[in-house]
Design a protein around this motif. Structure first.
Motif, PDB file in Angstrom:
ATOM      1  N   GLY A   1      52.145  44.009  45.804  1.00 52.34           N
ATOM      2  CA  GLY A   1      51.182  45.085  46.022  1.00 52.34           C
ATOM      3  C   GLY A   1      50.008  44.713  46.914  1.00 52.34           C
TER       4      GLY A   1
ATOM      5  N   ASP B   1      51.519  35.619  43.404  1.00 50.42           N
ATOM      6  CA  ASP B   1      50.308  36.342  43.782  1.00 50.42           C
ATOM      7  C   ASP B   1      49.275  36.367  42.675  1.00 50.42           C
TER       8      ASP B   1
ATOM      9  N   HIS C   1      41.225  42.419  43.071  1.00 51.81           N
ATOM     10  CA  HIS C   1      42.517  43.071  42.857  1.00 51.81           C
ATOM     11  C   HIS C   1      43.160  42.775  41.510  1.00 51.81           C
ATOM     12  N   THR C   2      42.485  42.048  40.666  1.00 45.54           N
ATOM     13  CA  THR C   2      43.148  41.758  39.389  1.00 45.54           C
ATOM     14  C   THR C   2      42.144  41.295  38.348  1.00 45.54           C
TER      15      THR C   2
ATOM     16  N   ASN D   1      43.292  52.619  45.400  1.00 44.57           N
ATOM     17  CA  ASN D   1      44.296  52.290  46.425  1.00 44.57           C
ATOM     18  C   ASN D   1      44.970  53.542  46.970  1.00 44.57           C
TER      19      ASN D   1
ATOM     20  N   TYR E   1      52.958  40.811  32.058  1.00 40.81           N
ATOM     21  CA  TYR E   1      52.068  41.952  31.784  1.00 40.81           C
ATOM     22  C   TYR E   1      52.658  43.283  32.261  1.00 40.81           C
TER      23      TYR E   1
ATOM     24  N   SER F   1      45.812  48.445  39.774  1.00 40.20           N
ATOM     25  CA  SER F   1      46.041  49.806  40.258  1.00 40.20           C
ATOM     26  C   SER F   1      47.525  50.135  40.211  1.00 40.20           C
ATOM     27  N   GLY F   2      48.316  49.325  40.928  1.00 42.99           N
ATOM     28  CA  GLY F   2      49.706  49.689  41.168  1.00 42.99           C
ATOM     29  C   GLY F   2      49.734  50.589  42.390  1.00 42.99           C
TER      30      GLY F   2
END
Ligand code: GL4
Length: 807
Positions: free
Chosen positions: A114, A260, A346-347, A448, A537, A638-639
């Motif tokens: 992603g 990632d 982002h995470t 996003n 997760y 987000s995804g």
């Protein structure tokens, strides 16, 4: 260019390049020919775009990202050039199928998932909305590994994507810069008494840029994605005589780290980070100096975006160049740095919040470490008396021998954003709450988005045609106009047309599955899709446990009236991620068992497609009925596959996580299947420490039956892997609450099953999903970045005094 001209030019170019006729040429030669025609066509606009930005002295943004994941570029460039139809027809008249040429192009896979794909969607949208923005990253010799299954295990093979060259890139040797890695540094007073750094030893490496044109959608704008490759400077050749020494250098831009989320913990990774940061920032400053503007005003001309923490050293490198080379005082340099830099998180996964040991940082980039030390010292000084001691200790950059990269990025920039509303809220309330107390105004959300054109027009021409016939083609430029589809919610003809487009896509995927996996699937079955990196997760395991439940139920009662389903997986596991690889093995073994069991009458099929990548996503997504977005609430920032799948009419089954929340808000509860713990319920469990997976296992008969199947021989050949997964649930108390959400997930799946039985109802739900997807266009997302964070404007916003819009 019209079709006739194109055909002439194409044949001529083929003759010039390969001395061949169309009839003799291989798909690869035809692909090279078409590509070279395209690049020579757009290179004029590329040059012009650059000149326009320069002449208008426009502020430009630079998106620093350690990953870019463009996939194939042939068709998307054709589309954006406005050539797709013309070329496709022209080639057909020459007896050539465009798709055969697209097949030979390797996927450019310089990213994991992603994060990298988002960067590439942004590149497309930045060019397409006419914004002056460029990419900056690494030209890895090997992209993300190729995945093969051997005995149902994942095996990784190197991705030699550059073997036949890369026709989209241009090597710009004249724009090379030198980057110093390693060695020692000390400060010595110069003739005016200022301290200047003296470097000793270390390696001086050449960073050579390879530029790729980012072609905007029908607007003559071509921006640049600049990827850096390492070379030994000719004058240093003597120092690198042995193969080992040369390899040590080449390794720097050789492989993409195939993970990632967890920090690789390797010196090479830190060197990669510093290499592309230093090269990028140096080349930006070189350009700025050509503008002959005062250094003091650089913040009015340049914006640098730090995409996740990997490029966080931009802060220190920019400071280094301003104070060491440009001789600015610390304060002035610091103010400029903060204004130029911005950062996206982002995470929230703790293992991805990068930290480097002081020792390692000193050994890779000693001057950068010194500067970070000074930034840290000044931060503590500035905060003392304003905030309490503990807060300062928790937020400072250097703590217990470690450098916290997210802290460096936040302290050294003017903006920190998350990537979906829920995620940005969690940053403020939990993950970065200390920083939110210190800098509340810096925090913002930018949900996003996806490059709509690629995920409809290119990936799904069948559906795109139905959309054109129904609502006209304005949605192609303005994705929000997909809403017009809502006028046809009750129109049987439109519903049927969309359904038959979907069926056609499913048939196409079914034949791909037959060809590649030798599995026969029924295109009328529900195509239930989970495509994303394999991670605990994200809970591919929850999906699997539900499949096992359906299977066991069918074994008990084969006459059960469930809609036939094909469960489709696509996922790579990081090579060192043992658990994730075990999940792949177990899914594959379950597939072997279930697909061959004739007693269940083909009601269930499992297909795990090898080597999931952008191109495969383009095949799967248009054929999906159900989109699995089942991460534990709070964990998926987000995804973006969730957005792509809804856009293509899939119905989402989801937890309230990441952008799923916004998808639910867009389509309404009746058009999505929501289940599971909410983020606040998850945090309640953390607080009360009262989750017991064992209790659920003991007390819930359904859970018991399914979990036991992992270790009781029901699924053959998974002795060790089944046990490992069983232990993750029972012995280690199910970190991602799979068992807690299991019953609720099964109920949501039943509701999907019921909805699908009623064809018309299903079609309406699907239409609603398409109609509401426009808000997730990355064109809008980058415009929000441009306005709120980068303060850049489209070049064609300028009008001359006659009111004529000038490019
Ligand atoms: C990720 C998130 O996991 C994902 O939810 C998000 O959509 C993506 C882009 O913002 O970034 N973070 C990392 S690390 N990898 C991702 O894919």
């Amino acid at each position: 260019m019209n079709k006739i001209e194109f055909k002439k030019k194409f044949s001529r170019r083929l003759a010039e390049k390969f001395a061949m006729d169309v009839a003799d040429a291989s798909p690869d030669e035809l692909y090279q020919t078409l590509g070279s025609l395209m690049t020579s066509e757009y290179s004029q606009s590329w040059q012009q775009t650059w000149k326009d930005y320069r002449e208008a002295e426009q502020k430009q943004a630079y998106y620093f990202s350690i990953e870019f994941l463009p996939g194939k570029m042939l068709k998307s460039n054709l589309l954006n050039m406005g050539w797709l139809e013309m070329v496709s027809e022209g080639l057909a008249e020459l007896g050539i199928h465009l798709n055969d040429l697209a097949e030979v192009e390797p996927d450019m896979a310089l990213g994991n998932g992603g994060l990298g794909r988002l960067a590439s969607c942004f590149m497309d949208s930045i060019a397409s909305t006419g914004l002056p923005g460029n990419g900056n990253g690494i030209r890895y010799e090997y992209g993300l590994f190729k995945q093969r299954f051997v005995d149902n295990y994942q095996v990784e093979l190197p991705d030699e994507w550059l073997q036949k060259g890369n026709l989209w890139e241009v090597r710009k040797e004249s724009k090379a810069v030198d980057v110093r890695i390693g060695g020692d540094v000390y400060l010595s007073p110069d003739e005016y008494g200022n301290l200047t750094p003296i470097y000793q030893d270390g390696m001086l490496l050449r960073a050579v840029p390879y530029d790729t044109g980012m072609v905007g959608y029908k607007n003559d704008i071509v921006n640049t994605m600049r990827l850096w490759s390492v070379e030994i400077p000719p004058e240093e050749e003597d120092r690198y005589r042995s193969i080992e020494d040369r390899r040590a250098v080449e390794d720097l831009t050789s492989v993409l780290y195939p993970d990632d989320s967890s920090e690789a913990g390797r010196k090479l990774r830190l060197s990669q980070e510093y290499f592309f940061v230093s090269a990028g920032v140096q080349s930006i400053l070189r350009y700025y100096k050509q503008l002959k503007k005062p250094m003091d005003k650089i913040n009015q001309y340049i914006a640098i975006h730090i995409n996740d923490t990997h490029p966080a050293m931009c802060v220190a490198e920019f400071m280094r160049l301003l104070i060491d080379d440009e001789k600015l005082g610390w304060e002035r340099a610091w103010n400029l740095t903060q204004e130029v830099m911005s950062y996206t998180n982002h995470t929230i996964m703790a293992e991805a919040l990068e930290k480097w040991s002081i020792g390692m940082m000193k050994s890779v980039c000693p001057r950068i470490y010194q500067i970070i030390e000074e930034i840290d010292r000044r931060f503590v000084e500035e905060m003392t008396g304003v905030h309490d001691f503990d807060l300062i200790q928790r937020t400072r950059i250097i703590q217990c021998d470690q450098v916290h990269m997210a802290h460096l990025a936040i302290i050294g920039s003017h903006s920190t954003n998350g990537v979906a509303k829920l995620h940005s809220d969690l940053l403020k309330s939990v993950v970065l709450q200390d920083f939110y107390r210190i800098y509340p105004a810096r925090f913002n959300n930018k949900t996003n988005g996806i490059a709509m054109r690629r995920w409809t027009q290119l990936a799904n021409p069948t559906m795109s045609k139905v959309l054109d016939d129904t609502i006209g083609d304005s949605w192609r430029e303005q994705p929000k106009n997909l809403r017009l589809l809502l006028n046809y919610e009750e129109d049987n003809q439109v519903l049927e047309a969309l359904a038959s487009a979907k069926l056609e896509n499913k048939k196409r995927l079914a034949s791909y599955i037959k060809e590649h996996c030798n599995i026969e699937v029924n295109p009328h079955a529900i195509f239930d899709v989970q495509i994303k990196r394999l991670h605990a997760y994200k809970r591919q395991l929850l999906n699997l446990l539900h499949i096992i439940k359906l299977y066991l139920d069918l074994k008990e009662d084969p006459e059960q009236a469930i809609e036939p389903r094909v469960f489709i997986f696509g996922a790579k596991a990081a090579p060192s991620y043992h658990y994730a690889k075990s999940v792949i093995k177990v899914i594959n073994e379950a597939a072997s068992l279930i697909n061959q069991d004739t007693t269940i009458k083909d009601k269930l099929k499992i297909v795990f497609l090898e080597n999931y990548n952008v191109s495969l996503a383009e095949r799967i997504i248009p054929a999906a009925d159900v989109s699995e977005q089942i991460s534990l609430a709070s964990k998926e920032a987000s995804g973006t596959s969730n957005m792509k799948l809804m856009l293509n009419g899939a119905v989402t089954i989801a937890t309230l996580d990441g952008a799923n929340v916004e998808i639910r808000d867009a389509v309404g509860d009746e058009n999505i299947a929501i289940f599971g713990l909410t983020e606040s319920e998850v945090y309640q469990y953390y607080e009360n420490k009262n989750y017991s997976a064992t209790n659920i296992y003991k007390e819930n008969a359904n859970v018991h039956k399914v979990v036991k199947a992992l270790i009781d021989g029901t699924i053959p050949n998974i002795f060790a892997e089944g046990q490992e997964i069983f232990d993750s649930l029972i012995k280690y108390n199910d970190e991602f609450f799979v068992l807690r959400d299991f019953e609720d997930y099964c109920l949501a799946q039943e509701s999907i099953n019921e909805a699908y039985k009623d064809k018309r109802r299903w079609q309406k739900i699907s239409l609603n999903n398409i109609a509401h997807a426009g808000r997730f266009s990355s064109d809008s997302t980058v415009q929000r970045y441009a306005e709120d964070i980068w303060q850049i404007e489209p070049v064609f916003a300028h009008e001359d005094d006659r009111g004529v819009i000038q490019h």
